[in-house]
Enzyme design. Structure first.
Site, PDB file in Angstrom:
ATOM      1  N   GLU A 291     120.929 -16.976 -42.640  1.00 21.09           N
ATOM      2  CA  GLU A 291     121.030 -18.126 -41.743  1.00 21.09           C
ATOM      3  C   GLU A 291     121.493 -19.372 -42.501  1.00 21.09           C
ATOM      4  OE1 GLU A 291     117.130 -18.282 -40.133  1.00 21.09           O
ATOM      5  OE2 GLU A 291     117.452 -16.646 -38.695  1.00 21.09           O
TER       6      GLU A 291
ATOM      7  N   ASP B 221     122.550  36.561 -52.562  1.00 21.95           N
ATOM      8  CA  ASP B 221     121.907  35.756 -53.607  1.00 21.95           C
ATOM      9  C   ASP B 221     120.518  36.347 -53.850  1.00 21.95           C
ATOM     10  OD1 ASP B 221     121.288  33.543 -55.311  1.00 21.95           O
ATOM     11  OD2 ASP B 221     120.202  32.648 -53.641  1.00 21.95           O
TER      12      ASP B 221
END
Length: 495
Positions: free
Chosen positions: A123, A241
């Site tokens: 701001e 795997d």
């Protein structure tokens, strides 16, 4: 507002009453500034706006008392008939009043100990227009990432606060405007409307992605389609795997021996002459041979650096001589991370942290990658981040290169690959689009199917072993064609 403070340089701070805002540290920093810089006495005023918050709570009331005492001490020591060092406002202001204060303030002092964003800093910058001003911002505020032209300080260090105030007061006006202009250009783009739009767009994209990935889950219909294709194939390649796929991940890798059930399923799959079973693993070949060497299957170890065919092991690359630098760094991380350990293979180094504290292990893993990346780049080595493991290896071999070697040696009309780790992505990507690729655990964009848990793998493999039903009933051919059509349709959608 300007008349209220006269010709004094105005330092502005705006906060709600909260411990995280660092108000006491700020006051002590300002007191240190006044103590060491008598030349600014009567010339600088700190306007402190504190908005009441939870002051009915005992700890907050105590904080307010300490703030009042600190302000009273500063003003009592330094104030004169014409000057009050700290002007204290314990109430809120309207947006118009705050905007006016931002506009005339020479310095904004925003020093929270911790803040998610801190809009006060933004701001202040937004209101300055062509007016000079300096933002002093805590590096602990979220806004510090964007507002890099602010004078950034550690809010716990009162000496840094003192020095930042001096730097701000002495900064040339032209430099002030240039810094503000650069920060304003960032704020003009990164607005709340853009943030909201980005958030909604990312949310929609995530929903669409999740919907697409959800369709990859293997259900009964998926198994039927895969089984249909399996039954009609003459030459099958089955790539599996090991850790996290055929066996559950173990805190100690050496504890992941194959179960009797796994051995039985692999034996049954391998007994079909149409099947070529390949265990494609990052494990060393000594361990794979010890656990699975009696089975009539092929194996690839250390991501394809070694492979076994027809009962014979072959070596793809030379043994790597690890430099003292890499080994010493890895050993340092072993020492700094309790319950982690280093595995030295012939062609790879693996730092395992599965048994370590989850938070510490993740932190150390990222630190290890950052530390090793330049050294590995110079030595042309690859760093792989797996499931609770960091692996350093030669880039010449990976699970994808092993797939390429297998496909070059023989033609297959059915290919299926299953894996759970990031290293298995190379295997999925190296396969043709017609292959069936299944990611275990997390969903993969590279795989066209998904199993949610490792415990589902063996039941799935067992379903492939089911006897093929004879086509005796009327309409069975039509049913098969329907299955095949649905399979192709789903496969095209997932590509």
């Amino acid at each position: 507002t300007r008349k209220l403070f006269g010709e004094h340089k105005l330092i502005l701070s705006v906060d709600r009453l909260d411990y995280s805002k660092g108000i006491l540290h700020r006051l002590r920093g300002f007191a240190t500034f006044l103590e060491h810089h008598a030349e600014y006495h009567g010339k600088v005023t700190l306007a402190m706006v504190i908005v009441p918050s939870r002051d009915h709570v005992g700890s907050y009331a105590e904080l307010k008392t300490k703030i009042d005492e600190e302000i009273g001490s500063i003003n009592g020591r330094y104030s004169t008939m014409n000057w009050t060092p700290v002007c204290y406002f314990y109430h809120g202001f309207s947006l118009e009043e705050l905007t006016a204060m931002y506009y005339v303030a020479d310095i904004a002092l925003v020093t929270p100990l911790r803040d998610g964003m801190n809009l006060v800093a933004k701001e202040y910058v937004a209101t300055k227009c062509d007016n000079p001003g300096v933002l002093i911002l805590s590096e602990m505020a979220g806004a510090a990432v964007e507002l890099t032209d602010a004078i950034q300080i550690n809010p716990n260090d009162t000496e840094q606060i003192e020095n930042a105030i001096c730097q701000a007061l002495e900064m040339p006006e032209e430099e002030q405007k240039q810094r503000l202009k650069r920060m304003q250009s960032i704020l003009s783009v990164q607005t709340v409307n853009k943030w909201a739009a980005d958030f909604v767009n990312e949310l929609n994209a995530t929903c669409m992605k999740n919907d697409m990935l959800r369709k990859k889950r293997i259900v009964a219909a998926s198994i039927a389609q895969i089984k249909l294709k399996y039954n009609h194939a003459k030459q099958r390649l089955i790539l599996l795997d090991y850790d996290g796929t055929l066996t559950a991940l173990k805190p100690r890798p050496e504890d992941a021996q194959p179960t009797p059930e796994l051995i039985s399923i692999l034996q049954q799959l391998a007994s079909d002459p149409a099947n070529h079973i390949v265990i494609n693993s990052g494990r060393d070949h000594f361990t794979l041979e010890k656990w699975l060497g009696t089975l009539p299957i092929s194996m690839a170890a250390e991501h394809g650096a070694f492979y076994k065919e027809n009962g014979v092991w072959h070596k793809n690359i030379k043994k790597i001589e690890w430099g003292a630098g890499i080994l010493s760094i890895l050993q340092m991380f072993v020492d700094r991370t309790p319950r982690s350990h280093l595995e030295v293979k012939e062609t790879a180094l693996a730092w395992h942290y599965r048994e370590s504290d989850a938070w510490l292990g993740t932190l150390r893993a990222q630190q290890l990658v950052n530390t090793q990346i330049s050294l590995c780049t110079r030595q042309k080595l690859q760093i792989l981040q797996g499931n609770k493991v960091i692996e350093i290896k030669s880039p010449d071999c990976n699970k994808g290169s092993e797939v390429g070697r297998l496909l070059a040696n023989r033609r297959y009309d059915f290919v299926i690959a299953m894996g759970d780790d990031t290293t298995d992505e190379d295997m999925f990507q190296a396969l043709p689009m017609s292959a069936i690729t299944i990611k275990i655990g997390s969903v993969s964009e590279a795989a066209n199917y998904h199993l949610s848990a490792q415990s589902d793998v063996l039941p799935f493999l067992r379903s492939l072993l089911g006897k093929q039903k004879t086509a005796t009933k009327e309409g069975s051919i039509k049913n098969r064609l329907t299955f095949a059509f649905d399979f192709l349709k789903d496969l095209l959608k997932t590509q």
